[in-house]
Design a protein around this motif. Sequence first.
Motif, PDB file in Angstrom:
ATOM      1  N   LEU A 110       0.824  -1.213   0.000  1.00 38.86           N
ATOM      2  CA  LEU A 110       0.000   0.000   0.000  1.00 38.86           C
ATOM      3  C   LEU A 110       0.857   1.260   0.000  1.00 38.86           C
ATOM      4  N   GLY A 111       1.932   1.191   0.725  1.00 41.57           N
ATOM      5  CA  GLY A 111       2.764   2.384   0.910  1.00 41.57           C
ATOM      6  C   GLY A 111       3.521   2.809  -0.325  1.00 41.57           C
ATOM      7  N   VAL A 112       3.986   1.832  -1.108  1.00 40.32           N
ATOM      8  CA  VAL A 112       4.833   2.167  -2.264  1.00 40.32           C
ATOM      9  C   VAL A 112       4.176   3.199  -3.210  1.00 40.32           C
ATOM     10  N   PRO A 113       2.931   2.957  -3.676  1.00 40.64           N
ATOM     11  CA  PRO A 113       2.344   3.947  -4.597  1.00 40.64           C
ATOM     12  C   PRO A 113       2.234   5.337  -3.980  1.00 40.64           C
ATOM     13  N   LEU A 114       1.857   5.411  -2.682  1.00 35.85           N
ATOM     14  CA  LEU A 114       1.707   6.706  -2.009  1.00 35.85           C
ATOM     15  C   LEU A 114       3.029   7.479  -1.961  1.00 35.85           C
ATOM     16  N   VAL A 115       4.047   6.786  -1.498  1.00 35.26           N
ATOM     17  CA  VAL A 115       5.348   7.434  -1.359  1.00 35.26           C
ATOM     18  C   VAL A 115       5.903   7.810  -2.735  1.00 35.26           C
ATOM     19  N   CYS A 116       5.670   6.914  -3.714  1.00 35.79           N
ATOM     20  CA  CYS A 116       6.129   7.201  -5.074  1.00 35.79           C
ATOM     21  C   CYS A 116       5.484   8.471  -5.615  1.00 35.79           C
ATOM     22  N   ALA A 117       4.165   8.596  -5.378  1.00 36.96           N
ATOM     23  CA  ALA A 117       3.448   9.769  -5.870  1.00 36.96           C
ATOM     24  C   ALA A 117       4.042  11.043  -5.267  1.00 36.96           C
TER      25      ALA A 117
ATOM     26  N   VAL B  16      15.309   6.281  -7.602  1.00 32.65           N
ATOM     27  CA  VAL B  16      16.104   5.579  -6.599  1.00 32.65           C
ATOM     28  C   VAL B  16      15.186   4.748  -5.705  1.00 32.65           C
ATOM     29  N   LEU B  17      14.087   5.375  -5.274  1.00 34.03           N
ATOM     30  CA  LEU B  17      13.137   4.666  -4.405  1.00 34.03           C
ATOM     31  C   LEU B  17      12.579   3.419  -5.086  1.00 34.03           C
ATOM     32  N   GLU B  18      12.170   3.589  -6.335  1.00 29.15           N
ATOM     33  CA  GLU B  18      11.620   2.461  -7.093  1.00 29.15           C
ATOM     34  C   GLU B  18      12.618   1.308  -7.150  1.00 29.15           C
ATOM     35  N   LEU B  19      13.884   1.630  -7.406  1.00 29.85           N
ATOM     36  CA  LEU B  19      14.917   0.594  -7.482  1.00 29.85           C
ATOM     37  C   LEU B  19      15.066  -0.098  -6.124  1.00 29.85           C
ATOM     38  N   CYS B  20      15.044   0.710  -5.043  1.00 24.87           N
ATOM     39  CA  CYS B  20      15.153   0.138  -3.700  1.00 24.87           C
ATOM     40  C   CYS B  20      13.991  -0.827  -3.426  1.00 24.87           C
ATOM     41  N   VAL B  21      12.781  -0.364  -3.805  1.00 21.20           N
ATOM     42  CA  VAL B  21      11.594  -1.186  -3.559  1.00 21.20           C
ATOM     43  C   VAL B  21      11.713  -2.514  -4.316  1.00 21.20           C
ATOM     44  N   ILE B  22      12.162  -2.434  -5.566  1.00 26.83           N
ATOM     45  CA  ILE B  22      12.313  -3.663  -6.368  1.00 26.83           C
ATOM     46  C   ILE B  22      13.288  -4.619  -5.679  1.00 26.83           C
ATOM     47  N   ALA B  23      14.412  -4.056  -5.222  1.00 25.27           N
ATOM     48  CA  ALA B  23      15.413  -4.875  -4.538  1.00 25.27           C
ATOM     49  C   ALA B  23      14.823  -5.508  -3.287  1.00 25.27           C
ATOM     50  N   PHE B  24      14.069  -4.701  -2.540  1.00 24.12           N
ATOM     51  CA  PHE B  24      13.476  -5.159  -1.291  1.00 24.12           C
ATOM     52  C   PHE B  24      12.482  -6.298  -1.546  1.00 24.12           C
ATOM     53  N   MET B  25      11.647  -6.090  -2.584  1.00 29.12           N
ATOM     54  CA  MET B  25      10.642  -7.114  -2.940  1.00 29.12           C
ATOM     55  C   MET B  25      11.334  -8.411  -3.328  1.00 29.12           C
TER      56      MET B  25
ATOM     57  N   LEU C 209       4.629  -6.973  -8.113  1.00 37.95           N
ATOM     58  CA  LEU C 209       4.772  -6.297  -9.410  1.00 37.95           C
ATOM     59  C   LEU C 209       3.709  -5.211  -9.563  1.00 37.95           C
ATOM     60  N   THR C 210       2.467  -5.543  -9.141  1.00 38.23           N
ATOM     61  CA  THR C 210       1.378  -4.556  -9.241  1.00 38.23           C
ATOM     62  C   THR C 210       1.730  -3.301  -8.455  1.00 38.23           C
ATOM     63  N   SER C 211       2.187  -3.540  -7.218  1.00 44.60           N
ATOM     64  CA  SER C 211       2.511  -2.396  -6.365  1.00 44.60           C
ATOM     65  C   SER C 211       3.600  -1.536  -7.002  1.00 44.60           C
ATOM     66  N   ILE C 212       4.627  -2.200  -7.525  1.00 41.40           N
ATOM     67  CA  ILE C 212       5.738  -1.463  -8.136  1.00 41.40           C
ATOM     68  C   ILE C 212       5.256  -0.680  -9.353  1.00 41.40           C
ATOM     69  N   LEU C 213       4.424  -1.337 -10.153  1.00 41.65           N
ATOM     70  CA  LEU C 213       3.939  -0.671 -11.381  1.00 41.65           C
ATOM     71  C   LEU C 213       3.042   0.512 -11.057  1.00 41.65           C
ATOM     72  N   VAL C 214       2.102   0.272 -10.089  1.00 38.25           N
ATOM     73  CA  VAL C 214       1.223   1.383  -9.686  1.00 38.25           C
ATOM     74  C   VAL C 214       2.076   2.529  -9.145  1.00 38.25           C
ATOM     75  N   GLY C 215       3.058   2.175  -8.329  1.00 42.22           N
ATOM     76  CA  GLY C 215       3.968   3.194  -7.784  1.00 42.22           C
ATOM     77  C   GLY C 215       4.650   3.975  -8.882  1.00 42.22           C
TER      78      GLY C 215
END
Lengths: 601, 416
Positions: free
Chosen positions: B190-197, B209-218, B229-235
């Motif tokens: 839930l948090g990823v899209p919000l923070v990304c926005a 940078v954040l997106e890359l970190c999230v991908i690594a974390f996932m 993947l959905t969360s990352i894409l929405v983000g």
Amino acid sequence: MEQTRSMTIVYALLALVFATLLGRLFYLQVVEQSFLKEVSSQNSIRKISIDAPRGVMYDRNGIAVVDNQPLYTLQITPSEFNKESLPLLSELLGVSELELEAKIAEGRAYNRFAPTKVVRDLTPLQLARVEENLWRMPGISFALESKRKYLPNVRGAHIFGYAKAISKAMYEKVPKEIYARDDIIGYRGLEKYYEDILRGTKGTRYLLVNSLGRQVGDWEGGAKNIPYQTGNDLYLTIDAELQGVAESLLTATGKSGAFVAMDVHNGDLLACTSQPDYDLNVLGGFTEASAWQAIVGDPKNPLFDRTTQTRYPPGSTYKMISAIAALEDSVATPSTTFYCTGHFKFGNKDFLCHGGKGHGSVDMTRAIQVSCNSYFYNLVRRIGFERWTKYGKMFGFGQKTGVDIPDEQTATIPSPEYFDKLYGKRGWTEGYIISLGIGQGEMGASPMQMVRYAAALGNSGTLLQPRVVRAYRDKNSGAIIEMPTVQEKLPISQSTFNVVRNGMLLAVENGTGGRARVPGIKVAGKTGTAQNPHGEDHAWFICFAPFEKPTIALAVLVENAGFGGTVAAPIAGEWLKRYFQKYPPIAQHVAEQNAKPLAAR
Amino acid sequence: MIELNYEQREGFWKTVDWSVLLAIAALICFGLLAIYSASNGVGNLSIFYKQATWVVISLFAIVVVFFLPLRTFQDFAYLAYGLSIIALIAVLIFARKIAGNAAWLQVGGASFQPSELAKITTILALARFLSNKDNDIRQLKNFAIAIAIVLVPCVLVLLQPDAGTALTYLTFIVPMIVVAGFDFYYILLLGVPLVCALLGFISLIGFIVLELCVIAFMLIMRRDFTWSLTSILVGAGAGIASNIYAAKLLKPHQLKRIQTFLDPMSDPQGAGYNALQAKIAIGSGGLWGKGFLQGTQTQLRFIPAQWTDFIFCVIGEEFGFFGTSIVVSAYLLLVFRLIRLAEKIKNRFAILVLTGFVSLLLGHVIVNIGMTIGLMPVIGIPLPFLSYGGSSMLANMIAFGIVLNFYKHRRDVSFS
């Protein structure tokens, strides 16, 4: 296992957070420190330059003729000034909102964080009213400047001149390390000529200012402040009292004119005035636009300095040049005689003398005494153009005198080459030089040129550079620095001078300049009338006294006053009377004894 | 039997976490010095004397709380929470306004800010609810109740309106429910899209940078691929969209506020003034500071709210990096000791309370110090133990009284 892994992540994140905080603090406080410290200083430390009062001008007897008095100026820092205070400020000052707004806008365009001078020369009432309401209007402060103070009975407008806030156009030209916007700079007269000496060195004050822009005291207790240094004082050659006398004598005629009095020993000017003049009190502080317009728009042109900028034909005062040229180059002797019928015919032209009545047979001395035109028409034909030009130049005509009053003008002295250039090779005739022989026609001289000519006749051949300032006091060392005198000994024999000076003495004792007589003092002088094609003739009178051992020489010009003996000579006489009351001739009896052989002739 | 002899066995020395007390003492000392300096700057020392009085009152409170029976906190958690809610409602009805916020209640001669104490009681109530084994956080009903426990006071504070304080209520909710057993993975989703926005609007590079970190974390978490993947894409979509369109959608004044946060120099006299002056004050302090009462920014009132929200600037300017690193280290020590204690203690309620306190403390420290050094937007919340304010001081002291009380009982068998 899972628990340990999450805790590792938590600790890692914590480390990251605190490392970021400490890293940023280190960056700000150690790396960026010097920059931010500078910003913080600029925040709270305001550098204010303090204008230095200009040097004082003292007359030859130590009287302060141009002094200083405090002047309060209202200044506004645009960034702190609230526009809503404008109506109140306008009401308190009695200055229109529009005018204030324009000044503030000008300052804003320059630097909105720096105070800009908005209203100069506040009256005590304005000052009190604004000061009382200062707390309502942030951004307002006062600057203490100084303005000039003059003696009530001495105007000296053209000598002293004035200094005022530097104009935009002028600011472009001056060195920026010395002058700032709004600074005072000499515009005319001595204030301009001696600007570098009179101008002081500005001081600097570092003030602590709080976030509201309010001054809370000196930075570091004022240890870093640099005091201003007052400008150097000038010691003038002018005699304040006699300057005032000259001014009132000339003003009393109701006409335009000029008066210059010079010490025949060294060129010191004791009085020097041009009328009409203007009131320096109007220009010494802050000048209202309307007052300035009144001066500029006056048809009599009071800004025009008639002592150094006029170029009127010298008329008969110039006859002595012709006499000297004739005697020195042996084309005539003192006893050379011409017969004056009142008419002098040259070609088809009739040059008149004495209204056509004629002087009969005259020698050189008498020709000067009665100002016989016919004699000099004849004489100048013998002298010739080149010699006439040469001796004119010798006495400084056609050249600037070099007086320390700015913007001096001079006419060119006529010469064959000059006329060739002016009229073409065959464009002029010998008739032109006949007019020049009596100082009329295509020539001009200023009273400043005339007075050094009179002085050179008085001291028998020393041409002096006139000066108004004899010395200044260096404020740094306290030393008095004397200005050099410039003089030149003319290659003319004493016997020649004796003839001419005798003629001038007789002209006053019993001739055209009779109204310049002073009881108990022998005055030698010569009247002159400058023919004026535009109106009534201008009157000249030059003289020196005492005849035996002269101390003073004068040149008087009164415009549109007709014959020089009627208006100009009495001014000279009256002034000399006052002069000799104040400076009685030294060892007069000795001088008389020395002069006896001369007088006996 | 054993717990009764506890103090005799270990000795009083071992019952108190002296490092925590030392850190608090250091912070309070710095706080009092800074408040003295700031109030000296405005020529009103009564601010300092008021704060000193509150420090004394709070010291009594910490001693009282320290000696309370362990069960008190859990038993009275709901009651305290209920009283806090009543106080918050009372504030909305009776309060007098200070600085635009109606946050204070007049009790006797002193004014009091219930929203500060309510932070503590909310944590206690949430901890009690989550510590109950029957209330499984993974059930929607319990999740909703947990959220509601926090949202009620949060909304009441928001109505005052005090957005800054309301924000602090959100700092502890996520850590506490995660500790209670809620899967952090869902929060991440839930948090990823919000923070990304949000980040996409501020900085494109930061967002990438954040997106890359999230991908690594996932990838490390190795959870459900589709959801991740959905969360990352929405983000990614939210980030890019906000980067392009947000500037057009926001109102000018909102945009300006964000811009001045990003570059305070762009409007040094206006909106960015506070942030800029704070940065100048701290930076100009240098390594050792300008000296007590010598800071020109402080003494000449260039720093806004210098004894409350911007107190850290005074320390930065007058005590330099030396002072600020001591303060930051003291907070680090407190956070570290609290986490260590939570790790040792086996009592679920205590762990949850400690989690809440740590989150709250960290939230305040990061936001407050972050804003003074230009890492965070200007949000008006106090710096614990340092900022002027009796309610905040009292609330923090009570919280650490509870912490010390837990520490005293850390090896208590019945407690575990």
